[in-house]
Motif scaffolding. Structure first.
Motif, short mmCIF file in Angstrom:
data_model
loop_
_atom_site.label_atom_id
_atom_site.label_comp_id
_atom_site.label_asym_id
_atom_site.label_seq_id
_atom_site.Cartn_x
_atom_site.Cartn_y
_atom_site.Cartn_z
N GLU A 333 0.84 -1.20 0.00
CA GLU A 333 0.00 0.00 0.00
C GLU A 333 0.88 1.24 0.00
O GLU A 333 1.95 1.26 0.60
N TRP A 334 0.40 2.29 -0.67
CA TRP A 334 1.16 3.53 -0.70
C TRP A 334 0.26 4.71 -1.07
O TRP A 334 -0.86 4.54 -1.55
N LEU A 335 0.79 5.90 -0.81
CA LEU A 335 0.10 7.13 -1.14
C LEU A 335 0.52 7.60 -2.52
O LEU A 335 1.71 7.58 -2.86
N GLY A 336 -0.44 8.00 -3.33
CA GLY A 336 -0.14 8.54 -4.65
C GLY A 336 -0.92 9.81 -4.91
O GLY A 336 -1.79 10.20 -4.12
N ARG A 337 -0.60 10.44 -6.01
CA ARG A 337 -1.28 11.69 -6.39
C ARG A 337 -1.77 11.57 -7.81
O ARG A 337 -1.02 11.12 -8.69
N VAL A 338 -3.00 11.95 -8.07
CA VAL A 338 -3.58 11.86 -9.41
C VAL A 338 -2.91 12.88 -10.33
O VAL A 338 -2.83 14.07 -10.00
N VAL A 339 -2.43 12.39 -11.46
CA VAL A 339 -1.80 13.26 -12.45
C VAL A 339 -2.79 13.63 -13.54
O VAL A 339 -2.96 14.80 -13.89
N ARG A 340 -3.47 12.62 -14.07
CA ARG A 340 -4.49 12.88 -15.10
C ARG A 340 -5.41 11.67 -15.21
O ARG A 340 -5.11 10.59 -14.72
N LEU A 341 -6.54 11.89 -15.87
CA LEU A 341 -7.52 10.83 -16.09
C LEU A 341 -7.78 10.70 -17.58
O LEU A 341 -7.99 11.72 -18.27
N ALA A 348 -12.27 4.86 -16.58
CA ALA A 348 -11.12 5.73 -16.83
C ALA A 348 -9.84 5.03 -16.42
O ALA A 348 -9.84 4.10 -15.61
N ARG A 349 -8.75 5.47 -17.01
CA ARG A 349 -7.41 5.09 -16.58
C ARG A 349 -6.87 6.28 -15.79
O ARG A 349 -6.70 7.37 -16.33
N VAL A 350 -6.60 6.04 -14.52
CA VAL A 350 -6.14 7.10 -13.63
C VAL A 350 -4.62 7.00 -13.52
O VAL A 350 -4.08 5.97 -13.06
N HIS A 351 -3.92 8.03 -13.93
CA HIS A 351 -2.45 8.08 -13.86
C HIS A 351 -2.06 8.72 -12.53
O HIS A 351 -2.51 9.83 -12.20
N THR A 352 -1.23 8.02 -11.78
CA THR A 352 -0.81 8.51 -10.47
C THR A 352 0.71 8.52 -10.36
O THR A 352 1.41 7.87 -11.13
N THR A 353 1.21 9.27 -9.40
CA THR A 353 2.64 9.34 -9.11
C THR A 353 2.78 9.59 -7.62
O THR A 353 1.85 10.12 -6.99
N LYS A 354 3.79 9.19 -6.97
CA LYS A 354 5.04 8.59 -7.32
C LYS A 354 5.12 7.29 -6.56
O LYS A 354 4.87 7.32 -5.35
N PRO A 355 5.40 6.12 -7.21
CA PRO A 355 5.88 5.97 -8.59
C PRO A 355 4.75 6.14 -9.61
O PRO A 355 3.58 6.19 -9.25
N ASP A 356 5.12 6.23 -10.88
CA ASP A 356 4.15 6.42 -11.94
C ASP A 356 3.40 5.11 -12.19
O ASP A 356 3.98 4.14 -12.68
N VAL A 357 2.13 5.09 -11.85
CA VAL A 357 1.30 3.89 -11.95
C VAL A 357 -0.04 4.28 -12.56
O VAL A 357 -0.61 5.33 -12.22
N VAL A 358 -0.54 3.42 -13.45
CA VAL A 358 -1.85 3.61 -14.06
C VAL A 358 -2.82 2.63 -13.42
O VAL A 358 -2.50 1.45 -13.24
N VAL A 359 -4.01 3.12 -13.09
CA VAL A 359 -5.04 2.30 -12.46
C VAL A 359 -6.30 2.36 -13.31
O VAL A 359 -6.74 3.45 -13.70
N GLU A 360 -6.90 1.19 -13.57
CA GLU A 360 -8.18 1.15 -14.28
C GLU A 360 -9.31 1.23 -13.25
O GLU A 360 -9.38 0.41 -12.33
#
Length: 392
Positions: A333-341, A348-360
């Motif tokens: 588990e970790w904390l991320g920040r939404v970069v774009r959708l 949607a595919r949610v792009h998060t960082t850091k690290p750079d991970v895409v979530v469906e």
């Protein structure tokens, strides 16, 4: 004097005679460099006889430059191209495109507007010396093979974009090319037309066993049409092999994105994979390869659908970051920040960082979360869903 000239010519004849023939089953071998301004393409390539090889890479990687060099539209800076008939092409021995037996088909069908569809297909055959009447008969046979029987008398402007692309394919295959080059032929077609054209391509390339190089940015096209794939990035070959093998074990982030996977670089640490995160290391208890020692570079590969996403307890990024640093978080588990959708048909595919991970994220969950760029989120991933591989 004549004896002297013969003596001077002899070494060249011996050198040309000493050219090593291509191995059986290889249609073309290239080990070349092309310099175009500040960009340099350096590629080594072997094309199997009778098979389709896909060329993939991001925009500006050098894919079209490679095709142009093989087709004869661009002169080599160094290196060589060798054809199955023994012809060797170098910077000094530049074989004209018309003598290479290579046909290129791009996004634009480039049909002759003043000729009928039938005569467009027959054109190459007539140029090669076939009688016009016979060439038109062959053209009609090819139009039937690509699903356009009866369209011969029409002009190209009377056909749809997909139909024009089929005519161009018929014209290319009618002359039995030594090598067919396809430069993103499905780009610009709508989804239904592209699917129909893809099916025709697959059927005809399989039945004719035409040696083909197809440039595509679509993993589905590569999987549907080709057996092998070569990935070019920044003018260099980064990965090659059977399509399935490459897509399952991507060697770069580009390949991972094309394959619909996350690829995150980290290291081995006591049997646990770690990568830098915003609130300390992200840790995943994946199955570390037995050969990897601690601190060895490792790549984590996992599907966007396997990542679970929820809103962080704090609504502001600074608040969520403060809480995350004060509270330990479990492995996976970790904390991320939404970069774009990015919208998808099902959510949607949610792009998060850091690290750079895409979530469906499914549409219903997306509506409940009401995410926006900059929002803090919690992510979770089971180690069983992660494949850890050595970082090449």
């Amino acid at each position: 004097m004549s004896g002297g000239r013969a003596a001077l010519r002899a070494p060249r004849r011996r050198a040309e005679a000493a050219e090593t023939p291509l191995p059986q089953g290889v249609a073309l071998a290239a080990d070349l460099a092309v310099q175009r301004g500040a960009f340099r393409l350096e590629t080594k390539l072997s094309v199997p006889q009778g098979e389709v090889t896909a060329i993939m890479g991001p925009s500006g990687a050098g894919k079209s430059t490679l095709l142009a060099a093989i087709a004869g539209g661009v002169r080599l800076t160094s290196g060589r191209i060798q054809l199955a008939d023994g012809a060797v092409i170098t910077r000094r021995r530049h074989l004209p495109a018309a003598r290479r037996g290579v046909v290129m088909l791009g996004q634009d069908a480039r049909l002759f507007p003043h000729l009928s569809v039938r005569d467009n297909v027959a054109f190459g055959l007539v140029v090669r010396g076939l009688a016009r009447d016979r060439a038109r008969q062959v053209a009609d046979e090819w139009l039937w093979r690509v699903g356009l029987s009866g369209s011969g008398p029409h002009r190209a402007r009377e056909l749809s974009g997909g139909q024009q692309q089929r005519v161009a394919l018929a014209r290319a295959l009618a002359v039995s090319p030594r090598l067919l080059l396809l430069d993103e032929p499905l780009t610009g077609l709508d989804a239904e037309t592209a699917a129909d054209t893809r099916a025709v391509l697959h059927e005809q390339l399989s039945s004719t066993r035409t040696t083909t190089l197809v440039v595509t940015h679509d993993a589905f096209d590569a999987a549907a049409l080709a057996r092998q794939v070569v990935v070019i990035e920044g003018g260099r070959v980064m990965q090659r092999g059977p399509v399935r093998q490459v897509l399952e074990a991507p060697a770069t982030r580009f390949v991972a994105a094309v394959a619909g996977l996350n690829r995150v670089r980290g290291t081995a640490d006591g049997g646990v994979w770690t990568a830098p995160g915003v609130d300390g290391d992200v840790r995943i208890a994946g199955e570390t390869p037995a050969t990897e020692a601690d601190r060895a570079p490792l790549v984590a590969v996992f599907r966007p659908a396997d990542v679970r996403l929820s809103r962080a307890g704090e609504t502001t990024w600074t608040g969520a970051l403060r809480v995350a640093r004060d509270e330990p978080h479990p492995i996976g588990e970790w904390l991320g920040r939404v970069v774009r959708l990015e919208p998808t048909p099902g959510g949607a595919r949610v792009h998060t960082t850091k690290p750079d991970v895409v979530v469906e994220v499914p549409a219903a969950q997306l509506a409940a979360l009401a995410l926006a760029p900059g929002d803090p989120v919690r992510l979770a991933l089971d180690g069983a869903d992660v494949r850890l591989m050595p970082d090449p």
